[in-house]
Design a protein around this motif. Structure first.
Motif, mmCIF file in Angstrom:
data_model
loop_
_atom_site.group_PDB
_atom_site.id
_atom_site.type_symbol
_atom_site.label_atom_id
_atom_site.label_comp_id
_atom_site.label_asym_id
_atom_site.label_seq_id
_atom_site.Cartn_x
_atom_site.Cartn_y
_atom_site.Cartn_z
ATOM 1 N N ALA A 20 10.305 24.949 9.958
ATOM 2 C CA ALA A 20 10.547 26.040 9.010
ATOM 3 C C ALA A 20 9.331 26.240 8.115
ATOM 4 O O ALA A 20 8.936 27.380 7.830
ATOM 5 C CB ALA A 20 11.783 25.747 8.177
ATOM 6 N N ARG A 21 8.710 25.165 7.691
ATOM 7 C CA ARG A 21 7.515 25.275 6.849
ATOM 8 C C ARG A 21 6.346 25.871 7.624
ATOM 9 O O ARG A 21 5.555 26.639 7.071
ATOM 10 C CB ARG A 21 7.158 23.918 6.265
ATOM 11 C CG ARG A 21 8.147 23.508 5.187
ATOM 12 C CD ARG A 21 7.797 22.211 4.532
ATOM 13 N NE ARG A 21 8.687 21.955 3.412
ATOM 14 C CZ ARG A 21 9.110 20.768 3.056
ATOM 15 N NH1 ARG A 21 8.705 19.699 3.716
ATOM 16 N NH2 ARG A 21 9.919 20.621 2.018
ATOM 17 N N GLN A 24 7.073 29.610 7.838
ATOM 18 C CA GLN A 24 6.837 30.232 6.541
ATOM 19 C C GLN A 24 5.339 30.382 6.279
ATOM 20 O O GLN A 24 4.890 31.423 5.787
ATOM 21 C CB GLN A 24 7.494 29.413 5.439
ATOM 22 C CG GLN A 24 7.385 30.062 4.073
ATOM 23 C CD GLN A 24 8.096 29.266 2.994
ATOM 24 O OE1 GLN A 24 8.252 28.048 3.109
ATOM 25 N NE2 GLN A 24 8.522 29.945 1.954
ATOM 26 N N GLN A 27 4.011 33.235 8.416
ATOM 27 C CA GLN A 27 4.413 34.529 7.879
ATOM 28 C C GLN A 27 3.597 34.889 6.643
ATOM 29 O O GLN A 27 3.180 36.035 6.477
ATOM 30 C CB GLN A 27 5.907 34.532 7.550
ATOM 31 C CG GLN A 27 6.775 34.535 8.775
ATOM 32 C CD GLN A 27 8.250 34.434 8.450
ATOM 33 O OE1 GLN A 27 8.636 33.958 7.387
ATOM 34 N NE2 GLN A 27 9.071 34.870 9.388
ATOM 35 N N ARG A 28 3.345 33.925 5.788
ATOM 36 C CA ARG A 28 2.528 34.176 4.598
ATOM 37 C C ARG A 28 1.121 34.580 5.009
ATOM 38 O O ARG A 28 0.545 35.519 4.464
ATOM 39 C CB ARG A 28 2.480 32.947 3.702
ATOM 40 C CG ARG A 28 1.659 33.189 2.442
ATOM 41 C CD ARG A 28 1.514 31.913 1.594
ATOM 42 N NE ARG A 28 0.746 32.184 0.412
ATOM 43 C CZ ARG A 28 -0.580 32.261 0.376
ATOM 44 N NH1 ARG A 28 -1.281 32.088 1.477
ATOM 45 N NH2 ARG A 28 -1.221 32.523 -0.747
ATOM 46 N N ASP A 38 -1.118 37.726 -1.598
ATOM 47 C CA ASP A 38 0.228 37.221 -1.327
ATOM 48 C C ASP A 38 1.268 37.901 -2.221
ATOM 49 O O ASP A 38 2.434 37.551 -2.213
ATOM 50 C CB ASP A 38 0.297 35.707 -1.454
ATOM 51 C CG ASP A 38 -0.052 35.201 -2.836
ATOM 52 O OD1 ASP A 38 -0.433 36.014 -3.704
ATOM 53 O OD2 ASP A 38 0.039 33.987 -3.056
#
Length: 54
Positions: A20-21, A24, A27-28, A38
């Protein structure tokens, strides 16, 4: 649904948490590549277009 009442359960599986990290972070990175930041601030009528562009 027990998983909705106890949100800490998601942190019990370290492999899923690590994945999940990674997702994420990717995606960032994609967001920053697209918008060069950001954080973006846009008028309300442009939000839908920005979300769909991302």
């Amino acid at each position: 649904m027990a998983h909705l009442r106890n949100q800490e359960l998601v942190f019990r599986n370290p492999d899923k948490l690590a994945r999940a990290r990674e997702i994420q972070a990717a995606q960032r990175e994609s967001f920053v590549d697209l918008y060069v930041s950001d954080l973006i601030v846009v008028p309300g009528d442009e939000v839908k277009a920005k979300v769909f562009a991302f």
